[in-house]
Design a protein around this motif. Structure first.
Motif, mmCIF file in Angstrom:
data_model
loop_
_atom_site.group_PDB
_atom_site.id
_atom_site.type_symbol
_atom_site.label_atom_id
_atom_site.label_comp_id
_atom_site.label_asym_id
_atom_site.label_seq_id
_atom_site.Cartn_x
_atom_site.Cartn_y
_atom_site.Cartn_z
ATOM 1 N N TYR A 51 18.329 -7.472 -58.040
ATOM 2 C CA TYR A 51 19.440 -6.643 -58.496
ATOM 3 C C TYR A 51 19.221 -5.202 -58.064
ATOM 4 O O TYR A 51 20.106 -4.543 -57.527
ATOM 5 C CB TYR A 51 19.547 -6.733 -60.023
ATOM 6 C CG TYR A 51 20.745 -6.013 -60.607
ATOM 7 C CD1 TYR A 51 21.931 -6.688 -60.833
ATOM 8 C CD2 TYR A 51 20.679 -4.655 -60.933
ATOM 9 C CE1 TYR A 51 23.024 -6.042 -61.373
ATOM 10 C CE2 TYR A 51 21.773 -4.001 -61.467
ATOM 11 C CZ TYR A 51 22.935 -4.695 -61.691
ATOM 12 O OH TYR A 51 24.022 -4.038 -62.211
ATOM 13 N N ARG A 52 17.985 -4.725 -58.292
ATOM 14 C CA ARG A 52 17.685 -3.325 -58.013
ATOM 15 C C ARG A 52 17.815 -2.982 -56.539
ATOM 16 O O ARG A 52 18.303 -1.938 -56.168
ATOM 17 C CB ARG A 52 16.279 -2.997 -58.490
ATOM 18 C CG ARG A 52 16.308 -1.924 -59.521
ATOM 19 C CD ARG A 52 14.949 -1.579 -60.040
ATOM 20 N NE ARG A 52 13.906 -1.533 -59.065
ATOM 21 C CZ ARG A 52 12.679 -1.994 -59.283
ATOM 22 N NH1 ARG A 52 12.395 -2.558 -60.425
ATOM 23 N NH2 ARG A 52 11.752 -1.878 -58.364
ATOM 24 N N VAL A 55 21.676 -3.413 -55.605
ATOM 25 C CA VAL A 55 22.617 -2.481 -56.224
ATOM 26 C C VAL A 55 22.607 -1.147 -55.468
ATOM 27 O O VAL A 55 23.600 -0.436 -55.415
ATOM 28 C CB VAL A 55 22.301 -2.284 -57.730
ATOM 29 C CG1 VAL A 55 21.202 -1.270 -57.954
ATOM 30 C CG2 VAL A 55 23.554 -1.869 -58.483
ATOM 31 N N ARG A 56 21.472 -0.858 -54.834
ATOM 32 C CA ARG A 56 21.417 0.378 -54.047
ATOM 33 C C ARG A 56 22.198 0.222 -52.749
ATOM 34 O O ARG A 56 22.868 1.157 -52.308
ATOM 35 C CB ARG A 56 19.963 0.757 -53.772
ATOM 36 C CG ARG A 56 19.196 0.996 -55.064
ATOM 37 C CD ARG A 56 17.731 1.239 -54.816
ATOM 38 N NE ARG A 56 17.530 2.541 -54.202
ATOM 39 C CZ ARG A 56 16.545 2.815 -53.358
ATOM 40 N NH1 ARG A 56 15.700 1.873 -53.016
ATOM 41 N NH2 ARG A 56 16.417 4.014 -52.861
ATOM 42 N N ALA A 59 25.707 0.590 -53.892
ATOM 43 C CA ALA A 59 26.094 1.975 -54.173
ATOM 44 C C ALA A 59 26.382 2.737 -52.883
ATOM 45 O O ALA A 59 27.370 3.472 -52.791
ATOM 46 C CB ALA A 59 24.990 2.683 -54.959
ATOM 47 N N LEU A 60 25.540 2.555 -51.891
ATOM 48 C CA LEU A 60 25.744 3.248 -50.616
ATOM 49 C C LEU A 60 27.039 2.778 -49.961
ATOM 50 O O LEU A 60 27.852 3.599 -49.496
ATOM 51 C CB LEU A 60 24.543 2.978 -49.707
ATOM 52 C CG LEU A 60 24.517 3.707 -48.375
ATOM 53 C CD1 LEU A 60 24.486 5.209 -48.586
ATOM 54 C CD2 LEU A 60 23.306 3.280 -47.545
ATOM 55 N N PHE A 62 29.566 1.424 -51.440
ATOM 56 C CA PHE A 62 30.684 1.842 -52.269
ATOM 57 C C PHE A 62 31.055 3.288 -51.982
ATOM 58 O O PHE A 62 32.232 3.636 -51.838
ATOM 59 C CB PHE A 62 30.325 1.666 -53.748
ATOM 60 C CG PHE A 62 31.477 1.885 -54.678
ATOM 61 C CD1 PHE A 62 32.374 0.863 -54.929
ATOM 62 C CD2 PHE A 62 31.665 3.118 -55.287
ATOM 63 C CE1 PHE A 62 33.452 1.068 -55.776
ATOM 64 C CE2 PHE A 62 32.743 3.326 -56.135
ATOM 65 C CZ PHE A 62 33.636 2.295 -56.384
ATOM 66 N N MET A 113 26.194 1.045 -64.250
ATOM 67 C CA MET A 113 25.461 0.021 -63.512
ATOM 68 C C MET A 113 24.236 0.618 -62.824
ATOM 69 O O MET A 113 23.152 0.036 -62.826
ATOM 70 C CB MET A 113 26.426 -0.511 -62.456
ATOM 71 C CG MET A 113 26.251 -1.922 -62.066
ATOM 72 S SD MET A 113 27.692 -2.356 -61.059
ATOM 73 C CE MET A 113 26.867 -3.279 -59.790
ATOM 74 N N LEU A 114 24.403 1.810 -62.251
ATOM 75 C CA LEU A 114 23.330 2.404 -61.472
ATOM 76 C C LEU A 114 22.311 3.135 -62.327
ATOM 77 O O LEU A 114 21.114 3.026 -62.118
ATOM 78 C CB LEU A 114 23.905 3.398 -60.463
ATOM 79 C CG LEU A 114 24.567 2.814 -59.223
ATOM 80 C CD1 LEU A 114 25.260 3.916 -58.453
ATOM 81 C CD2 LEU A 114 23.541 2.125 -58.352
#
Lengths: 457, 335
Positions: A51-52, A55-56, A59-60, A62, A113-114
């Motif tokens: 997940y970690r 998720v990064r 994020a990038l 997104f 989330m982040l």
């Protein structure tokens, strides 16, 4: 160059760059939700590690999607004022609903989330992940409703040259919408799957023998293997739908000039608009008729029936072949990978390299597909209602040339930086130690929502 | 639904919503743009903490701009195309600025140390480009989309004014969110920003009076004149109060740290409503009224259903996120 050509180039550049990122995030949101659920159920820290890491990436991607999306909302007014003047009464509310029901939701809950895991209860963090996934999907729903309406418009009347909405249900659920929505969501699923599988394979090639990339590669390969046949089926249905509503687009996709009974499927050809014929054809007899009408002798309308009303042939023709070719490659690779996984064998190095090389293959297929459908709609902006040339701005071409150049430079740099950063994140992840069993016990004991996350290494 | 809402009322509702979005955008993205502008090139520790303070918010803050420009597009399409075609280049520069700062924020956290500083500078100068372009656009907009030399001059003034205002609210945000040395520095920035902002408000107010005869008449006549003159006066009272607070607060052991930000917020509100009252019912000052530009009423009624249901929800979960991340900001680890 004139304002028309420059505006088209600029819009094509912007939307091509933009679509790369939502294509990833739409499905990756659901992958993250799955990882989070598995983590909640099993408590095994590997799911949270996955997940970690992802998720990064999310994020990038997104962020790139957001900033390139903001420019799109300006371009309607700057470069295509005729679009809103003529069909704004339909396009406006659909865009409005997208902003209201999706953009705020995604952007706000992404923060939780982040950065929120230490500040909110675990259930709220899981819920935020779900909400972000729902938000990206809702966003796709509205924008594809609008795009599909531009392809197959209904539910409106024209008074004094301006479109007025008469039936919103018909507008949103227009004939091509269900097909396009499913086709695009599956495309996103495949793009994200191949990205996850590809980058995980890349990590393993760089010497990462931890559990996380293996599990990610497995999850993504199986997902791709399931999605690709669904996508081929959905694409076929979408093609039939297009044949019914936009036969000139299908004629361009098939490179068919004359209306033919028993039209061949062209594996390759070079369409020539001047002489209205193809060079270097490699045909499979009756193939196109069989696929499109499910009859050997089925009739397919040729381009010559749509004199002056059909799209430029070559980009649609080649775009279609790139998309289908990429799909076939995805089918072969994901099924082969699944075979290895099912027999519990490690991927041989060449297969890892193949996956790593195909990390961004979803982008190519998605872009090619969008070129087919969007160029295939020309010369219209809204099929039968508004010609692209009638919507363009009167701005001085020099200004558009300047903005186009600036966008081109920045997007090129950003694309390189994005891909480079993802690779760098992979190489860095290789160095991080795997959590040991003891640590896992400690981690479990500490797994209180307010305590700092124990899996931070 | 809303069949009995007249076109005129729809015009007012949508211009009100547009105003709300612009105001929220100016405040919310204002502080995070301001933090970006203030990024010090040399002190890396500050940069990390400053960016951490806006981490969970900036995406959502920027969405208010998308809503604002979307509402302009949907409800007042003629104004949207007139506005953006006249301001094509500044709008392009603003977008480039927004792109650069938005991605720099994410890239900086994921690259090697050497490159991190470069992305930090991209973040700073992207923010600066955005604020200057926004101020310039605001200036040209207020003149009624004139492009002569006087309008250009006014727009340049507005570019600096808006940048100062954002930097000011940004430093107030850092007082609220920061600790230790960073907070001391934020007090210093706020004190300096305060002075520049005060000069800016005077200059813009005076220039505003000379731009449109209608506006001058409105300001110089009862009853709106009193209201309108009360606003700059209230602004100055607030700014003076803020000046005093900025001297006293560092010794107050953390009490009242939210006050400067709150005052900045009120100043934004006052300035914004002064503009609003001055130019209503024009959507483009002196050129196009709200009703001239309004799009088809039935489409707007359809969207209004969503607005009525969704906007309160958006405000509620935005408030929830601010509550979740309240207090001093933490190091920005992706946990």
């Amino acid at each position: 160059m004139d304002a028309f050509l420059l505006s088209r180039l600029q819009f094509a550049l912007n939307i091509s760059f933009h679509i790369l990122f939502p294509t990833i995030t739409m499905a990756m949101g659901w992958f993250l939700f799955y990882f989070k659920l598995r983590s909640n159920i099993s408590g095994h820290p590997v799911w949270m590690r996955m997940y970690r890491f992802w998720v990064r990436v999310f994020a990038l991607s997104f962020a790139l999607g957001v900033v390139s999306g903001v420019t799109m909302s300006f371009q309607f007014g700057t470069n295509w004022p005729g679009f809103m003047e003529k069909v704004g009464n339909v396009a406006g509310p659909l865009l409005g609903y997208e902003v209201l029901t999706a953009f705020f939701l995604e952007a706000t809950f992404l923060g939780i989330m982040l950065f929120g895991i230490r500040r909110v209860p675990n259930w709220l963090h899981t819920a935020s992940t779900l909400i972000v996934a729902l938000g990206t999907t809702t966003s796709a729903f509205w924008i594809l409703a609008l795009n599909s309406w531009m392809q197959t418009p209904q539910g409106f009347e024209v008074i004094d040259g301006v479109v007025y909405a008469t039936n919103w249900k018909e507008i949103i659920f227009n004939p091509s919408f269900p097909y396009r929505f499913v086709h695009m969501m599956l495309a996103s699923g495949l793009t994200a799957s191949f990205l996850i599988a590809g980058l995980s394979a890349y990590r393993m090639l760089k010497g990462d023998d931890k559990l996380a990339p293996k599990l990610a590669l497995k999850t993504a390969t199986y997902t791709a293997a399931v999605l690709i046949p669904l996508q081929i089926f959905a694409g076929d249905m979408h093609g039939l739908n297009t044949l019914e509503h936009q036969p000139q687009k299908v004629a361009a996709m098939e490179g068919l000039w004359e209306t033919t009974e028993g039209a061949p499927l062209l594996l390759f050809a070079i369409p020539d608009e001047e002489s209205k014929e193809n060079h270097f054809e490699i045909p499979i007899p009756y193939g196109a008729s069989l696929i499109l009408t499910h009859e050997l002798k089925g009739e397919i309308k040729g381009l010559n029936e749509f004199e002056g009303e059909h799209p430029p042939v070559a980009p649609v023709f080649f775009g279609f072949r790139v998309m289908v070719g990429m799909g076939m490659l995805m089918l072969a690779v994901s099924w082969l990978g699944s075979l290895y996984l099912m027999s519990n064998k490690d991927f041989p190095i060449w297969l890892k390299r193949t996956f790593a090389g195909m990390a961004f293959s979803g982008w190519i297929a998605t872009l090619a597909g969008w070129y087919v459908t969007e160029i295939g709609r020309q010369p219209y902006l809204v099929s039968g209602v508004l010609r692209t040339a009638d919507a363009v701005t009167q701005l001085p071409p020099a200004n558009i040339a300047l903005s186009f150049t600036l966008y081109l430079v920045i997007y090129t740099v950003l694309l390189i930086a994005y891909m480079g950063t993802l690779m760098l994140m992979c190489r860095r992840a290789v160095e991080i130690e795997e959590i040991t069993t003891e640590e896992r016990e400690v981690a479990k004991a500490k797994m209180q929502p307010t305590a700092p996350d124990p899996s931070t290494v | 639904m809303f069949e009995n809402v007249s076109a005129e009322m729809l015009g007012n509702i949508y211009v009100g919503l547009l105003g709300l979005s612009v105001l929220l955008y100016a405040i919310l993205d204002g502080y995070d743009l301001g933090v970006g502008v203030l990024i010090p090139p040399r002190t890396e520790a500050f940069r990390d903490d400053m960016i951490a303070s806006i981490g969970p918010y900036w995406d959502a803050n920027e969405t208010w701009l998308v809503l604002a420009i979307g509402l302009l597009l949907i409800a007042f399409p003629e104004a949207h195309s007139e506005f953006l075609q006249t301001l094509y280049l500044p709008a392009t520069f603003m977008l480039l600025g927004l792109i650069l700062r938005g991605v720099a924020f994410d890239f900086r956290a994921k690259v090697v140390q050497v490159k991190k500083r470069k992305w930090d500078m991209v973040f700073k100068y992207g923010s600066l480009l955005t604020t200057l372009a926004q101020g310039y656009m605001l200036g040209i907009y207020v003149t009624g989309l004139r492009t002569d030399i006087w309008a250009q001059g006014f727009a340049l003034l507005a570019a600096f004014g808006v940048t100062a205002a954002y930097a000011f609210i940004g430093s107030c945000w850092l007082i609220l969110k920061g600790e230790g040395e960073l907070q001391q520095k934020a007090y210093y920035w706020a004190r300096r920003g305060l002075g520049i902002l005060a000069v800016g408000i005077i200059a813009v107010s005076i220039a505003n009076l000379t731009l449109h005869d209608d506006v001058r008449d409105l300001w110089l006549s009862a009853p709106w004149g009193y209201v309108l003159f009360a606003k700059p006066v209230a602004c100055f009272a607030l700014l003076a109060l803020c000046g005093v607070l900025l001297k006293k607060l560092p010794e107050a052991q953390g009490k009242g740290e939210w006050l400067p930000f709150f005052i900045a917020l009120l100043v934004f509100l006052l300035c914004f409503t002064a503009f609003g009252i001055s130019y209503y019912p024009f959507i483009i000052p002196g050129q196009m009224t709200v009703m001239d530009a309004l799009s088809d009423a039935s489409s707007l009624r359809f969207l209004l259903v969503g607005v009525v249901i969704v906007v309160p929800i958006i405000l509620a979960y935005t408030a929830m996120v601010y509550k979740i991340f309240s207090g001093k900001s933490e190091k920005l680890s992706y946990y």
